[in-house]
Design a protein around this motif. Structure first.
Motif, short mmCIF file in Angstrom:
data_model
loop_
_atom_site.label_atom_id
_atom_site.label_comp_id
_atom_site.label_asym_id
_atom_site.label_seq_id
_atom_site.Cartn_x
_atom_site.Cartn_y
_atom_site.Cartn_z
N ASN A 288 0.81 -1.22 0.00
CA ASN A 288 0.00 0.00 0.00
C ASN A 288 0.84 1.27 0.00
O ASN A 288 1.92 1.32 0.61
CB ASN A 288 -0.92 -0.01 1.22
CG ASN A 288 -2.04 1.00 1.13
OD1 ASN A 288 -1.88 2.15 1.52
ND2 ASN A 288 -3.19 0.57 0.64
N THR A 369 -4.12 3.30 5.71
CA THR A 369 -3.98 2.79 4.35
C THR A 369 -4.68 3.69 3.34
O THR A 369 -5.72 4.28 3.63
CB THR A 369 -4.58 1.37 4.23
OG1 THR A 369 -5.97 1.42 4.57
CG2 THR A 369 -3.86 0.40 5.15
N GLN A 372 -7.65 0.81 -1.36
CA GLN A 372 -7.12 -0.12 -2.36
C GLN A 372 -8.19 -1.15 -2.71
O GLN A 372 -8.91 -1.63 -1.84
CB GLN A 372 -5.87 -0.82 -1.82
CG GLN A 372 -5.17 -1.74 -2.80
CD GLN A 372 -3.97 -2.44 -2.17
OE1 GLN A 372 -4.11 -3.49 -1.55
NE2 GLN A 372 -2.79 -1.84 -2.31
N GLU A 424 -5.13 1.89 -6.38
CA GLU A 424 -5.14 2.64 -5.14
C GLU A 424 -5.45 4.09 -5.48
O GLU A 424 -4.90 4.64 -6.43
CB GLU A 424 -3.78 2.58 -4.44
CG GLU A 424 -3.46 1.24 -3.83
CD GLU A 424 -2.07 1.22 -3.22
OE1 GLU A 424 -1.87 0.45 -2.26
OE2 GLU A 424 -1.18 1.96 -3.69
#
Length: 446
Positions: A288, A369, A372, A424
């Motif tokens: 990520n 994060t 994604q 992402e």
């Protein structure tokens, strides 16, 4: 696609390429490759396997091929993949073989090869071995045929090595741990190691029958471990895959931390202790963006590789780094092991809980994060979706849409007939849109 993928040979057992005939030929080719010096010195190979029913078939076929070229075979029975890497070196073997399809269902199986240094073979060596399989392989004379025998203490040797990586003087007393072994290779070893280090252990996925490996359990099905954590009021969950080379960590509420979060925790800790070689971490293109930003804020460089823990390890060895891994849960610590080791990583996380006195929930969220999404699109035999012009156009259009705000990664799986569509992006609407458009284009050509 050739015989070897991103992690050895893999396919549906007794079909496609994963047959006894193939294993026999591969065993002979590998045996001949490692006996190229022509000497009469004893050559040996260790073979481990997970708990799949087809493991018996492939183990016997590999043994026949190896002994036919003069290799002596040491059969380890069910052991984790990292145990094979470790025992290859400690038992002075020329070669290590693990029979496993890792996180795949029981119907699949695979063969992973390790060199005498305990590391997985390179693409170049695998290509040489595959080329040998296409021709006639010289066999040993009758008096030079190898022997095979069972080694019953392999898992105990591995268990002691793993326990030795736990900080000296530290114990897990008072810690309640759920360990999900996925009905796989670590079904005895992992609970034993945790108990011997002092933990109260709630074992899950420890009743293999040849057909239930990874079925509704393990690192790819963490709901089972999560339910056990909550039901037993556990402090920590350690969820392994079928061959125990990858792990997911769960907190007391059953929430899951993937490999990216574990690498962030370990990298930051090792850097502060002066243990992180080169102030660098190696991860794959799947990790990520949040991990990359977290590391950059601490002066730690992120080196990305192709997907596959073997490529992570190759980069680590090339540059002298000692920490790397994959978002999927392979965590590689070359100070301790030659490949990903889920149990070892779980122990290191538990050690950090003990050292800091902090709960798992606080340690498993080092960074936020970036949204994604991954879509897997299965394709049929003979299809090449990524070569289709329509797919190429869809990918180009999607890349243009996320430029500057995120990233797009499209790749063919090296272990299954899948096209993996990953993106992402901070904008959820844009994220879903580009993934769906590319995935639909791939489906149309699959």
């Amino acid at each position: 696609m050739g015989l070897f993928g991103t992690d050895g040979v893999r396919g549906r057992a007794n079909a496609d390429k994963m047959t006894a005939e193939m294993a026999l030929k591969l065993g002979a080719a590998v045996g001949r490759y490692f006996r190229r010096d022509g000497s009469d010195a004893a050559h040996r190979v260790v073979i481990g396997k997970d708990t799949r029913l087809s493991g018996y078939m492939l183990e016997n076929a590999l043994t026949a091929g190896l002994t036919s070229t003069g290799m002596n075979v040491l059969l380890l029975s069910p052991v984790p993949t990292p145990a094979v890497g470790m025992l290859t070196t400690s038992m002075r073997a020329d070669l290590g073989i693990m029979i496993s399809a890792s996180h795949n269902p029981a119907e699949d199986n695979g063969i992973k090869l390790f060199g005498p240094d305990g590391f997985k073979l390179s693409d170049a060596v695998e290509a040489e071995i595959e080329a040998m399989m296409a021709g006639d392989i010289p066999l040993a004379p009758a008096e030079g045929i190898g022997r095979a025998k069972h080694v019953y203490d392999g898992r105990f040797r591995y268990a002691e090595r793993v326990k030795a990586t736990f900080p000296a003087g530290m114990r897990l007393d008072g810690l309640k741990v759920v360990v999900d072994c996925a009905n796989g290779a670590a079904y005895r070893t992992a609970p034993e190691v945790l108990w011997e280090l002092g933990a109260t252990v709630i074992p899950v996925g420890t009743d293999p029958n040849g057909h239930n490996i990874n079925r509704d359990c393990g690192s790819t099905h963490t709901d089972t471990a999560a339910q056990a954590v909550v039901a037993h009021g556990a402090d920590l969950g350690i969820s392994l895959d079928g061959d125990a080379d990858r792990v997911m960590i769960l907190d007391g509420d059953g929430r899951v931390a993937d490999g990216d979060q574990l690498m962030a925790l370990f990298a930051a800790r090792w850097a502060s202790d002066g243990r992180l070689r080169g102030d660098s971490l190696v991860a794959t293109v799947m990790s990520n963006l949040g991990l990359e930003r977290f590391l950059a804020g601490r002066g730690i460089a992120l080196h990305r590789t192709k997907v596959g823990d073997r490529y992570v390890v190759e980069a680590m060895r090339q540059h002298g780094f000692n920490l790397g891994g994959e978002q999927s849960g392979h965590i590689v610590m070359t100070d301790y092991a030659t490949t990903g080791d889920g149990l070892l990583a779980g122990l290191q996380f538990a050690a950090e809980m003990v050292r800091t006195g902090r709960p798992a929930a606080e340690l498993m969220e080092s960074f936020e994060t970036v949204p994604q999404r991954l879509e897997n699109v299965r394709y049929g035999a003979g299809a090449q979706p990524l070569e289709a012009e329509a797919v190429k156009r869809a990918i180009a259009a999607a890349e243009a849409r996320v430029a500057g705000t995120g990233r797009l990664l499209i790749r063919a799986s090296g272990t299954e007939p899948l096209i993996r569509v990953m993106a992402e992006c901070e904008d959820d609407t844009l994220l879903n849109s580009v993934v769906e458009e590319v995935a639909e284009a791939v489906r149309a050509c699959a």
